[in-house]
Design an enzyme around this catalytic site. Structure first.
Site, PDB file in Angstrom:
ATOM      1  N   HIS A   4      -8.613  -1.870   3.130  1.00 30.84           N
ATOM      2  CA  HIS A   4      -8.861  -3.103   2.813  1.00 30.84           C
ATOM      3  C   HIS A   4     -10.697  -2.969   3.278  1.00 30.84           C
ATOM      4  O   HIS A   4     -11.413  -3.385   2.560  1.00 30.84           O
ATOM      5  CB  HIS A   4      -8.521  -4.249   3.424  1.00 30.84           C
ATOM      6  CG  HIS A   4      -9.289  -5.446   3.382  1.00 30.84           C
ATOM      7  ND1 HIS A   4     -10.122  -5.688   4.730  1.00 30.84           N
ATOM      8  CD2 HIS A   4      -9.667  -6.301   2.577  1.00 30.84           C
ATOM      9  CE1 HIS A   4     -10.905  -6.912   4.311  1.00 30.84           C
ATOM     10  NE2 HIS A   4     -10.443  -7.422   3.024  1.00 30.84           N
ATOM     11  N   HIS A  63      -4.739  -2.006   5.882  1.00 32.32           N
ATOM     12  CA  HIS A  63      -6.090  -3.061   6.387  1.00 32.32           C
ATOM     13  C   HIS A  63      -7.229  -2.220   6.575  1.00 32.32           C
ATOM     14  O   HIS A  63      -8.306  -2.724   6.216  1.00 32.32           O
ATOM     15  CB  HIS A  63      -5.895  -3.828   7.574  1.00 32.32           C
ATOM     16  CG  HIS A  63      -5.289  -4.972   7.193  1.00 32.32           C
ATOM     17  ND1 HIS A  63      -3.948  -5.500   6.831  1.00 32.32           N
ATOM     18  CD2 HIS A  63      -5.922  -6.455   7.010  1.00 32.32           C
ATOM     19  CE1 HIS A  63      -3.609  -6.645   6.453  1.00 32.32           C
ATOM     20  NE2 HIS A  63      -4.909  -7.157   6.656  1.00 32.32           N
ATOM     21  N   ASP A  95      -1.633 -10.168   1.501  1.00 32.37           N
ATOM     22  CA  ASP A  95      -2.011  -9.952   2.831  1.00 32.37           C
ATOM     23  C   ASP A  95      -0.784  -9.964   3.673  1.00 32.37           C
ATOM     24  O   ASP A  95      -0.816  -9.087   4.477  1.00 32.37           O
ATOM     25  CB  ASP A  95      -2.730 -11.033   3.468  1.00 32.37           C
ATOM     26  CG  ASP A  95      -3.575 -11.039   4.562  1.00 32.37           C
ATOM     27  OD1 ASP A  95      -3.725  -9.641   5.086  1.00 32.37           O
ATOM     28  OD2 ASP A  95      -3.971 -11.718   5.592  1.00 32.37           O
ATOM     29  N   HIS A 120      -9.534 -11.394   0.446  1.00 28.91           N
ATOM     30  CA  HIS A 120      -9.099 -10.446   1.336  1.00 28.91           C
ATOM     31  C   HIS A 120      -7.492  -9.774   0.821  1.00 28.91           C
ATOM     32  O   HIS A 120      -7.421  -8.691   0.667  1.00 28.91           O
ATOM     33  CB  HIS A 120      -8.718 -11.113   2.652  1.00 28.91           C
ATOM     34  CG  HIS A 120      -8.101 -10.367   3.762  1.00 28.91           C
ATOM     35  ND1 HIS A 120      -8.649  -9.422   4.440  1.00 28.91           N
ATOM     36  CD2 HIS A 120      -6.890 -10.629   4.179  1.00 28.91           C
ATOM     37  CE1 HIS A 120      -7.894  -8.889   5.256  1.00 28.91           C
ATOM     38  NE2 HIS A 120      -6.814  -9.632   5.084  1.00 28.91           N
TER      39      HIS A 120
HETATM   40 ZN   LIG Z   1      -5.007  -9.395   6.376  1.00 29.20          ZN
END
Ligand SMILES: [Zn+2]
Length: 380
Positions: free
Chosen positions: A259, A256, A173, A273
């Site tokens: 994601h 992101h 992340d 995540h």
């Molecule tokens: Zn994140």
């Protein structure tokens, strides 16, 4: 407002071995009746430390169980609990999901809020936003709040006691933070803080990247033996504080958004995540037409860290055109942060970039004598 350079941050950040033993002292400055939200597993690990710290500070202890997914329903339920218990500060204890739910609930209930992350797996703890998911775990929306948490308190020993896979996910992340802040600075797009990026936000994102390339591998090794070393402290800070400030005030971009797109396909559910974000980072590098050596370095480093660098490791296949189209379409919807890239990105661009990952990544890993990808399958 949107054209103003903006930097936001939590009121106080506290990190160190045994920090939870002091949580009562810090909460006392925020309110007189805290409500803790944690799942049973987490509470089993840290409930005792919190209880004794609160007793010392003369604060009452009330704990509500977290139900697992930061959905709109769960947030509303927690709002009711905050109101019924008359709490004046909501305290999340756990990972990113608990934290996102409590921030959203604390805001709606009009109380102050604090976060005690027990893992360093996401950069959720410091920000003034929550990511809300459907009951099935699909990305639903970002919710923005007018202020950041009043307190973020993270006990490094608790983080080191958790499985190393959490720290690994946090590195995934946090590495995205610089790639996305760099793209946002280039395009001059709005950040998650609601204004233009400051040089401060962008610099913190870069620092997060540098600290991780220097320290992630020894830190992960140390955490495998539950040890807190200086490298572990630096990685916890990079994952939590630097990446938190860096993504929020530096800006999110393609990684992101991809994601979020990945969460639209059921096969990726159950992954952390940060694992999915790493696929997003790699795809962003491909979309940018980054230098082959940079892409190779990123694949080698993040494979060593233990992050996925191929689609098969996140439950997808390069020839599964339909799933890739779903991911690509979801990651390019209007309002997604992919539109902060310094060039236009279409759904087709994302689908092609995704489909190109596996062949190259497998080759790089073979050449570097790194482990071959193991396909990910969700248990049903
Ligand atoms: Zn994140």
């Amino acid at each position: 407002m949107e054209r103003m350079r903006t930097m936001i941050s939590p009121g106080r950040y506290v990190q160190g071995k045994g920090a939870l033993h002091r949580v009562g002292d810090y909460l006392e400055q925020l309110g007189s009746s805290p409500l803790f939200v944690a799942d049973d597993l987490v509470w089993g690990f840290v409930g005792h430390d919190i209880e004794s710290s609160l007793r010392k500070a003369g604060l009452p202890l009330v704990r509500e169980k977290f139900n697992g997914i930061p959905s709109a329903l769960e947030v509303d339920r927690l709002v009711d609990v905050i109101k019924q218990t008359g709490a004046d500060v909501a305290v999340a204890v756990g990972g990113g999901s608990t934290i996102d739910a409590v921030k959203a609930a604390g805001f709606l209930a009009g109380v102050r809020w604090a976060n005690c992350p027990t893992v360093a797996s996401t950069d959720a703890p410091c920000s003034a936003l929550s990511v809300i998911y459907t009951e099935n775990g699909e990305f639903e929306e970002y919710r923005f709040f007018p202020r950041n948490p009043d307190l973020v308190l993270i006990d490094s020993q608790v983080v080191a006691n958790a499985p190393a896979s959490f720290l690994v996910a946090g590195v995934g992340d946090a590495l995205a933070t610089w790639l996305e802040a760099r793209a946002t600075a280039q395009s001059g797009s709005k950040t998650m803080a609601g204004g233009l990026p400051t040089v401060t936000g962008t610099a913190l994102a870069k620092l997060s990247w540098d600290v991780l390339w220097e320290n992630a591998l020894p830190a992960i090794d140390a955490v495998m033996d539950n040890q807190v070393t200086p490298a572990v402290e630096k990685v916890i800070e990079a994952n939590t504080l630097l990446s938190g400030l860096g993504f929020e005030s530096g800006g999110l971009a393609a990684a992101h958004a991809i994601h979020n797109g990945l969460t639209a396909v059921g096969a990726t559910h159950g992954l952390a995540h940060g694992q999915k974000v790493n696929i997003g980072s790699l795809t962003q590098l491909v979309l940018e037409g980054a230098r082959t050596s940079d892409i190779r370095d990123f694949i080698e480093f993040t494979t060593q860290v233990g992050l996925p660098t191929t689609l098969i490791e996140v439950g997808l296949k390069s020839d599964d055109t339909e799933s890739l189209r779903t991911v690509a379409a979801a990651s390019t919807v209007e309002g997604e942060t992919i539109h902060s890239m310094p060039f236009d990105v279409t759904s087709d661009d994302v689908a092609s970039a995704l489909a190109s990952l596996d062949r190259f990544s497998v080759q790089v890993r073979e050449a570097a004598k790194l482990p071959s990808p193991v396909p990910y399958t969700t248990c049903h």
